[in-house]
Design a protein around this motif. Structure first.
Motif, PDB file in Angstrom:
ATOM      1  N   LEU A   1      82.311  41.295  88.217  1.00  0.00           N
ATOM      2  CA  LEU A   1      81.705  40.133  88.871  1.00  0.00           C
ATOM      3  C   LEU A   1      80.216  40.028  88.569  1.00  0.00           C
ATOM      4  O   LEU A   1      79.698  38.946  88.335  1.00  0.00           O
ATOM      5  CB  LEU A   1      81.940  40.217  90.384  1.00  0.00           C
ATOM      6  N   MET A   2      79.522  41.176  88.566  1.00  0.00           N
ATOM      7  CA  MET A   2      78.073  41.146  88.396  1.00  0.00           C
ATOM      8  C   MET A   2      77.704  40.791  86.964  1.00  0.00           C
ATOM      9  O   MET A   2      78.289  41.296  86.005  1.00  0.00           O
ATOM     10  CB  MET A   2      77.452  42.493  88.769  1.00  0.00           C
ATOM     11  N   THR A   3      76.700  39.948  86.819  1.00  0.00           N
ATOM     12  CA  THR A   3      76.295  39.479  85.507  1.00  0.00           C
ATOM     13  C   THR A   3      75.529  40.561  84.737  1.00  0.00           C
ATOM     14  O   THR A   3      74.917  41.461  85.335  1.00  0.00           O
ATOM     15  CB  THR A   3      75.421  38.215  85.630  1.00  0.00           C
ATOM     16  N   TYR A   4      75.570  40.469  83.439  1.00  0.00           N
ATOM     17  CA  TYR A   4      74.770  41.337  82.570  1.00  0.00           C
ATOM     18  C   TYR A   4      73.346  40.791  82.540  1.00  0.00           C
ATOM     19  O   TYR A   4      73.127  39.599  82.313  1.00  0.00           O
ATOM     20  CB  TYR A   4      75.374  41.357  81.164  1.00  0.00           C
ATOM     21  N   VAL A   5      72.365  41.647  82.772  1.00  0.00           N
ATOM     22  CA  VAL A   5      70.959  41.234  82.788  1.00  0.00           C
ATOM     23  C   VAL A   5      70.294  41.764  81.522  1.00  0.00           C
ATOM     24  O   VAL A   5      69.968  42.944  81.436  1.00  0.00           O
ATOM     25  CB  VAL A   5      70.234  41.762  84.036  1.00  0.00           C
ATOM     26  N   PRO A   6      70.102  40.910  80.520  1.00  0.00           N
ATOM     27  CA  PRO A   6      69.494  41.381  79.280  1.00  0.00           C
ATOM     28  C   PRO A   6      67.999  41.575  79.423  1.00  0.00           C
ATOM     29  O   PRO A   6      67.349  40.970  80.297  1.00  0.00           O
ATOM     30  CB  PRO A   6      69.808  40.254  78.294  1.00  0.00           C
TER      31      PRO A   6
END
Length: 387
Positions: free
Chosen positions: A26-31
């Motif tokens: 669910l949690m987004t990838y933070v680039p």
């Protein structure tokens, strides 16, 4: 200190070992800023079927739209343009890998003759770049035609020391017709291999690391490997550690492979064990692999077979190289591209359509039919879900 160093390196290098094709969390990838930039990867198609399977990869990566550009070395292989053996890895190839820090390669063929060096091109590359860890991930793929695999619950990672042992290349003729070959085992290289294995297990939620050895016969050399393994194991009390003799390992793999989790081995044993695992999982065309050092990562088939007997026939299986590329994407901090490539590739394998699969998987398809099917899955995903 060693544990902290191993964990730091592994956070950069560890691959996603999921083989279920599940959706991302669910949690987004933070680039980090700049992660979307186009990255340069050294590409060595190699010999035999290498140009065919890496060709499939480049087509699919283009269709995927991944931010990758290739620095290609199409002319580098085991034979030169005159058909003579190539005995050394060109400096420009090594410089490219050091500069880009990531490489995708096919297997390099080294002809056996009295004029060739004792070290193959693959071994030379690993030593020159100190890519001291070889990692091979073997697993049971669901949905393959009957008879391709005999066990349904395999999920094994083989971690192999990659630069010493029997591959030290130290051989000489003592007297006529008597050859001595030296096996070199060091505490430093044994320890860093064990550190990587336990660090990998820790970061990938693996439960057990097993050392493969022959210390009952080679008490000093393999005994040193076990000594370092035991010392590192003390730093990871949350992970079970065990030891097994290499010949028993092979027998147990054939009979009950599901009992193994992570296997860590000296150089030669790792080659043997990884190929047994590959055979159990469907062959050289299935299992992905990587060679990892402190500043480089080289991705390739987990079982290094040139496939000269089928080269040029259009039936080479690109599955292992595609999954290795998925591992490479995760290493490059491109997790969504990794997931999309893995899921699309496995959707084709598990579709039940044998006309898409290559003959090694009991299919009637070709390299092109498999490649086109993966691209089609990627196009479908852009509109919704995989089949």
């Amino acid at each position: 200190m060693l544990r902290k160093a191993a964990i730091s390196a592994l956070r950069r290098n560890a691959s996603n070992t999921s083989i279920s094709g599940q959706a991302r969390g669910l949690m987004t990838y933070v680039p980090s800023p700049g992660d979307a930039r186009r990255q340069t990867v050294t590409l060595i198609p190699g010999d035999g079927i290498g140009p065919e399977v890496t060709g499939a990869v480049t087509r699919i990566v283009e269709a995927l739209g991944a931010p990758i550009q290739w620095e290609r070395f199409d002319d580098f292989g085991g034979l030169d343009s005159n058909g003579k053996p190539v005995t050394t890895v060109p400096k420009e190839v090594l410089d490219s890998i050091r500069r880009n820090q990531v490489c995708l390669k096919g297997t390099l063929f080294t002809p056996l003759s009295k004029t060739t060096a004792t070290e193959s091109l693959n071994v030379q590359m690993r030593k020159n770049l100190d890519s001291h860890i070889n990692l091979v991930h073997g697993f049971s793929l669901k949905g393959l035609p009957p008879g391709v695999i005999r066990h349904q619950d395999i999920d094994i990672v083989v971690i192999r020391e990659n630069t010493e042992g029997e591959y030290s290349g130290l051989e000489h003729e003592v007297v006529p017709d008597v050859i001595e070959s030296l096996k070199v085992i060091t505490s430093v290289k044994s320890r860093r291999t064990a550190e990587y294995a336990f660090g990998y297990a820790y970061l990938n939620n693996r439960k057990r690391v097993t050392a493969v050895h022959k210390a009952n016969i080679m008490k000093m050399s393999d005994g040193l490997f076990l000594k370092e393994f035991r010392e590192v194991a003390k730093q990871y009390p949350m992970i079970e550690s065990s030891e097994i003799i290499v010949d028993n390992t092979c027998m147990q793999l054939v009979g009950k492979p599901e009992q193994f989790d992570v296997l860590v081995t000296p150089n030669l044993y790792g080659n043997l064990v990884a190929n047994v695992v590959a055979g159990l999982c469907g062959g050289a065309g299935v299992v992905p692999g990587a060679n990892v050092g402190d500043n480089v990562a080289i991705f390739e088939q987990g079982a290094r077979h040139v496939g000269k007997d089928i080269a040029g026939k259009g039936i080479a299986n690109p599955l292992a190289t595609l999954l290795s590329t998925s591992m490479m994407f995760r290493h490059l901090n491109l997790p969504d591209f990794s997931d999309r490539l893995e899921n699309a590739t496995l959707a084709v394998v598990q579709s039940g359509d044998t006309s898409l699969l290559t003959p090694d998987l009991k299919g009637t398809g070709t390299t092109a039919t498999f490649t086109n099917a993966v691209i089609k899955q990627l196009e479908k995903k852009s509109k919704g879900r995989y089949d």
